[in-house]
Structure formats: C-alpha cells, structure tokens
Design a protein around this motif. Structure first.
Motif, PDB file in Angstrom:
ATOM      1  N   ARG A 445       0.820  -1.216   0.000  1.00 25.33           N
ATOM      2  CA  ARG A 445       0.000   0.000   0.000  1.00 25.33           C
ATOM      3  C   ARG A 445       0.851   1.262   0.000  1.00 25.33           C
ATOM      4  O   ARG A 445       0.329   2.364  -0.161  1.00 25.33           O
ATOM      5  N   GLY A 446       2.134   1.097   0.223  1.00 23.46           N
ATOM      6  CA  GLY A 446       3.024   2.247   0.205  1.00 23.46           C
ATOM      7  C   GLY A 446       2.916   3.125   1.429  1.00 23.46           C
ATOM      8  O   GLY A 446       3.254   4.313   1.369  1.00 23.46           O
ATOM      9  N   VAL A 447       2.440   2.559   2.542  1.00 25.64           N
ATOM     10  CA  VAL A 447       2.335   3.327   3.788  1.00 25.64           C
ATOM     11  C   VAL A 447       2.966   2.518   4.915  1.00 25.64           C
ATOM     12  O   VAL A 447       3.053   1.296   4.849  1.00 25.64           O
ATOM     13  N   ARG A 448       3.402   3.243   5.961  1.00 27.70           N
ATOM     14  CA  ARG A 448       3.985   2.571   7.121  1.00 27.70           C
ATOM     15  C   ARG A 448       3.225   2.896   8.398  1.00 27.70           C
ATOM     16  O   ARG A 448       3.384   2.209   9.404  1.00 27.70           O
ATOM     17  N   ASP A 453       1.667  -0.994  15.224  1.00 28.20           N
ATOM     18  CA  ASP A 453       0.490  -1.374  16.011  1.00 28.20           C
ATOM     19  C   ASP A 453      -0.029  -2.739  15.578  1.00 28.20           C
ATOM     20  O   ASP A 453      -0.381  -3.582  16.415  1.00 28.20           O
ATOM     21  N   GLU A 454      -0.082  -2.965  14.268  1.00 21.75           N
ATOM     22  CA  GLU A 454      -0.577  -4.247  13.764  1.00 21.75           C
ATOM     23  C   GLU A 454       0.378  -5.381  14.119  1.00 21.75           C
ATOM     24  O   GLU A 454      -0.054  -6.491  14.451  1.00 21.75           O
ATOM     25  N   LEU A 455       1.668  -5.114  14.047  1.00 19.76           N
ATOM     26  CA  LEU A 455       2.640  -6.143  14.415  1.00 19.76           C
ATOM     27  C   LEU A 455       2.532  -6.479  15.901  1.00 19.76           C
ATOM     28  O   LEU A 455       2.636  -7.647  16.301  1.00 19.76           O
ATOM     29  N   GLU A 456       2.306  -5.460  16.729  1.00 20.18           N
ATOM     30  CA  GLU A 456       2.167  -5.706  18.167  1.00 20.18           C
ATOM     31  C   GLU A 456       0.935  -6.568  18.454  1.00 20.18           C
ATOM     32  O   GLU A 456       0.978  -7.469  19.294  1.00 20.18           O
ATOM     33  N   LYS A 457      -0.164  -6.295  17.738  1.00 24.44           N
ATOM     34  CA  LYS A 457      -1.363  -7.115  17.912  1.00 24.44           C
ATOM     35  C   LYS A 457      -1.078  -8.574  17.564  1.00 24.44           C
ATOM     36  O   LYS A 457      -1.547  -9.497  18.242  1.00 24.44           O
ATOM     37  N   ALA A 458      -0.313  -8.782  16.497  1.00 27.20           N
ATOM     38  CA  ALA A 458       0.017 -10.147  16.084  1.00 27.20           C
ATOM     39  C   ALA A 458       0.884 -10.833  17.135  1.00 27.20           C
ATOM     40  O   ALA A 458       0.689 -12.017  17.448  1.00 27.20           O
ATOM     41  N   VAL A 459       1.851 -10.093  17.692  1.00 28.16           N
ATOM     42  CA  VAL A 459       2.711 -10.672  18.732  1.00 28.16           C
ATOM     43  C   VAL A 459       1.869 -11.109  19.921  1.00 28.16           C
ATOM     44  O   VAL A 459       2.041 -12.206  20.473  1.00 28.16           O
ATOM     45  N   ARG A 460       0.944 -10.252  20.326  1.00 26.69           N
ATOM     46  CA  ARG A 460       0.090 -10.596  21.458  1.00 26.69           C
ATOM     47  C   ARG A 460      -0.797 -11.793  21.144  1.00 26.69           C
ATOM     48  O   ARG A 460      -1.000 -12.672  21.980  1.00 26.69           O
ATOM     49  N   ARG A 461      -1.317 -11.820  19.937  1.00 24.37           N
ATOM     50  CA  ARG A 461      -2.237 -12.896  19.565  1.00 24.37           C
ATOM     51  C   ARG A 461      -1.543 -14.256  19.591  1.00 24.37           C
ATOM     52  O   ARG A 461      -2.136 -15.262  19.988  1.00 24.37           O
ATOM     53  N   PHE A 462      -0.303 -14.290  19.169  1.00 24.94           N
ATOM     54  CA  PHE A 462       0.399 -15.570  19.063  1.00 24.94           C
ATOM     55  C   PHE A 462       1.416 -15.759  20.188  1.00 24.94           C
ATOM     56  O   PHE A 462       2.375 -16.515  20.050  1.00 24.94           O
TER      57      PHE A 462
END
Length: 499
Positions: A445-448, A453-462
């Motif tokens: 998408r060309g955005v950062r 935040d999304e990576l942190e959610k994934a870390v918490r989820r797994f």
C-alpha cells in the motif's frame, strides 16, 4: 382430496367458501385502493406466501385498469444456500410471474433478493471462520434473510415515504406466533394494518392471519390455477415429497395432521437437529438421490463439540473463560480449508448426478470464492494462499482467478523455509507468517503508519504456545470469581503471556 376437508372454519364462520373468499378479496381491494402507499409482498414459494400472492393477484386483477394505481413489489429472498429443488421451483415461479404480470398489465414488480457478498453463508463460515450457526450464535438469519429484505423495504420507504408489507403469517402457526400477532393488533393505527417496529414508516398487513393449515390448502386446491400460469397441485406435490410419510392425509378431525408442516429452508441449517424435508425428498423419490452430498456436508457441519476445529482465542484475540475452560472462537485455518475442500467436492458430485436442469448448480459462486481467498490472504494474512491449490485438487482444473503474484503472496519456498525453522511449533509458524503478511501488505500500500500497532497485535495474539498456557494466563490475570454462567473476558494489556 388430500389435505382438504378441514374441520375448523375460523376464517369463514358460517359463510360458504365462495362468499368468504369474495369478502376477503373485497377487503384486499379496499385496502389497496384507499391510498397511494406501495405494497411489498413477501414470497418464499411456500403455501402461505403463495396464497397471499394468489389472493392479492386475483383482487387487483378484478379492479378496472384505472384503479390499479400503485406499485406492488413481490420480493423473494434467496439465501444462496436454499434447498436446490425449492430454489429451482421458486425461480421458475418468479419468471412466470414477471411474464404474466406484463401480459395482464398488472403493476407488479418481481425482485429476487440475495445477501451481500460479505454476508453470504460461505464467506462468513469458510472465509471469516464463523462457527456453524447455533441457537445462541444465530449469525445467519440477520445476514442472509433480514438484511436483504430490510434494505429493499427501506429503499421503497425512502422513495415513496411509506410502505405496506404483506406477509403470510398466521395465528394458527404456533402459540408464540399468535401471541405476537395479538400484541401487534393492539397497536394498529389503521384497520388490519399493524406497525412494523423494525422498519420505520412501514405497516404490516396479514390477510390470512385467521386461516389454519387446512384452510390454506383448501383455498389453494379450490382455486388451483395460479394467476401466473402454474398449478397449486404442484405445490402440494412438493410438500408431499418433503413429508416423511410422502402423503398429505385426508383431514377428518383436529387430531389428524394436515399437509404443510414441512419446513423448507437452507440445506446448510444447523439450527435444527436434521434436515427432515430434504431427507424425505431423497427417501420418497430415488430421483433426488443426487442431494445426498448436501446432507452429508450439512451433517458434518453439525458437530456437537467443535472446540477442536476452532481457535482458543476470540476473533479479537481476547481470552474468555467460562466454567473453567476457554471459549473458542473462529474456525482454524486447517478447519476452514477442510470445509472448502468438502464444499467443492459436494459441488462436483451433485453436478455429475443432478437432473439436467440443475447440472450447473453452484453451491458456492466464483465471487464468493474470490472473497474467501481475499479474506484469507489480506485480512487473515494467511499468505500460503491455499484456495487455488484446493480448487485444483478437487476439480482437477487450474484456478481461473488471479495468480498468486497478483495477490502479493509469499513464495512457496520462503514459507517452506519458515516451516522448517519453526519445526512442529505451529503457533510460532502462524505468528511469524502473519507478521510477514502484515509487513508485506503495508509495503504494497506504500504506507507505514500503523504497521507497528498491527505487528504488536500479532505478537500478542500468538504469544501463547498452547491452549493450556493461555488458560493458565487468563485464570491468573483475569477475574477469578466465576459467577454462574457469566463469561470472563480478558483483553491483553501486559503483552507477552506468563513467560
């Protein structure tokens, strides 16, 4: 005649049949001509909605052309998982209605309504992973039936200011239905018209509310010829075929069961213990044996305890404890892939064995498959992109949709290396794969912004390797006082599990 000779005459009292019918038709005409509010007639193809439409059609056809002044919308909601025999039946009737209404210069418009793609049964179950519907998790009715018809009626109201909805509901259907209808009667603002609490500026008219099952069949059989060129006897035969004893008995007293208790609906329905109507169709007629794969898939979905098929976390990643166990959430990736495999297999089987007119039957459309694939790859970051492979495995044909490169999925060899590194730790593999998918989607998408935040959610989820570890954490950090049937919810706030 089967299904006739009813003993209760609540709808006509001491009047003879034709006098009572004439008065009912006059009532319909009077309500039609007294205002400019358009009518919306709900039609399912069953006996009750067929009778309502038959009466409306005859009533309006009996008016002079200059008095047929307002539009009548006939709507039929197709959930896309209807019993295929009934769906074909309804489709044929809708086409006949369109032709007959035009030929007879009647102000009828026929509309077949379907759920939005995002709300379809298979997109929700296989795409998002919603567990098969249950009485306490009845996600299907709203999405498949209520929303399509509600949207249509709201559009009519938006255009005309008001609408009158005609339904085939009857007090004799059940004690609960009788109580509900009686309650609405108290709020009637006009003769025979009740307010519709769920749809503002719409009223409800139930012209056959006082008829019993037997009354309905009596009227249908006495009139027989439907105004759109079909016969009511065909409908009787459909009900006979869906009845366990394959007949509609002669009713001689109130203890005799009448024809018409069969319930047609979604072949995927797990809100009932068994699909009795489809089972009866197969048992009563060898020509319907081709529907066996549908029954098998429906029964496979109807698992008493499906915890092993579902994630131990809720859809938002939270943990919920109920009676000492985690409440499981969406279907796992493996379960969703297997449901897709079984669905495509069933579709292949019924296409080979179905009657000529149903050989091209679609249990799941290509649009639904594309949406399922999109959800898996983009929303769930399951970058393995399993759907095309499952399609080819079952059908023997290459996937006709976009290639993996078009979806920015990870190369298979990269995923193989990741799986090898993670070994038997499936949770670690899924977590790392998800984070790679998240990073890849942001890069595409060309955005950062929002990536961390999304990576942190994934870390918490797994962050939990096993369900046991997650349960221990939830019990330790959550509200330890369990109160009866109350569910305890724990949203992760401190990150990475119990260490």
């Amino acid at each position: 005649m089967p299904g006739l000779a009813p003993t209760r005459r609540s709808w006509r009292g001491d009047r003879n049949f034709w006098t009572a019918l004439k008065e009912l038709l006059e009532e319909i005409r009077a309500l039609y001509t007294e205002d400019q509010v358009p009518w919306v007639v709900g039609y399912s193809g069953g006996k009750d909605s067929t009778l309502v439409l038959l009466l409306v059609w005859r009533a309006i056809a009996g008016l002079p052309p200059e008095q047929r002044h307002k539009r009548i919308y006939v709507i039929s909601t197709d959930t896309l998982v209807e019993n295929p025999v009934v769906s074909s039946w309804v489709g044929g009737h809708l086409e006949a209605m369109r032709a007959a209404a035009a030929e007879q210069s009647l102000p009828l418009e026929v509309h077949r309504l379907t759920p939005e793609l995002k709300d379809s049964f298979w997109v929700c179950l296989i795409g998002r992973g919603y567990a098969a519907p249950r009485p306490k998790f009845r996600w299907c009715t709203e999405r498949l039936k209520i929303k399509p018809s509600g949207k249509f009626i709201r559009d009519v109201v938006s255009h005309h200011g008001q609408a009158i909805l005609l339904l085939g509901t009857r007090k004799a259907e059940s004690a609960a239905r009788a109580r509900t209808m009686a309650r609405h009667e108290k709020d009637r603002v006009r003769d025979r018209l009740s307010p519709n609490a769920g749809l503002p500026n719409s009223l409800v008219y139930t012209p056959i509310e006082h008829l019993t099952n037997d009354d309905v069949w009596e009227v249908l059989m006495m009139l027989d010829k439907l105004p759109w060129g079909r016969s009511a006897k065909e409908l009787l035969a459909l009900y006979q075929g869906a009845s366990p004893d394959a007949e509609c008995p002669l009713v001689v007293d109130t203890s005799t069961p009448s024809c018409g208790d069969s319930r047609f609906g979604c072949w995927t329905c797990t809100l009932v213990s068994a699909d009795k109507s489809m089972t009866a169709m197969i048992v009563n007629d060898d020509a319907n044996d081709w529907m066996h794969p549908l029954l098998r898939l429906r029964d496979a979905l109807d698992v008493d305890d499906d915890r092993h098929l579902r994630e131990f976390q809720r859809a938002n990643g939270s943990l919920t404890v109920h009676r000492g166990r985690l409440v499981h959430g969406l279907y796992t990736q493996q379960a969703r892939a297997e449901w897709l495999r079984q669905l495509l297999t069933a579709q292949q089987q019924v296409r080979r064995r179905a009657p000529e007119g149903l050989r091209g039957i679609e249990l799941v459309s290509m649009a639904e498959l594309e949406e399922i694939r999109r959800i898996w790859v983009f929303d769930k970051h399951e970058v393995e992109d399993l759907l095309p492979g499952i399609w080819q495995e079952v059908t023997g044909e290459p996937w006709p949709g976009p290639t993996a490169q078009d979806l920015m999925t990870l190369p298979a060899d990269s995923l193989d290396i990741l799986a090898e590194v993670c070994g038997e730790d499936r949770r670690m593999y899924e977590g790392l794969r998800t984070m790679l998918g998240i990073e890849r989607s942001f890069r595409a998408r060309g955005v950062r912004r929002g990536l961390l935040d999304e990576l942190e959610k994934a870390v918490r989820r797994f962050s939990f390797a096993t369900e046991e570890e997650a349960l221990e954490f939830a019990l330790k950090h959550g509200d330890k006082e369990e109160r009866g049937d109350e569910q305890l919810s724990l949203l992760f706030e401190d990150g990475f599990g119990s260490g």
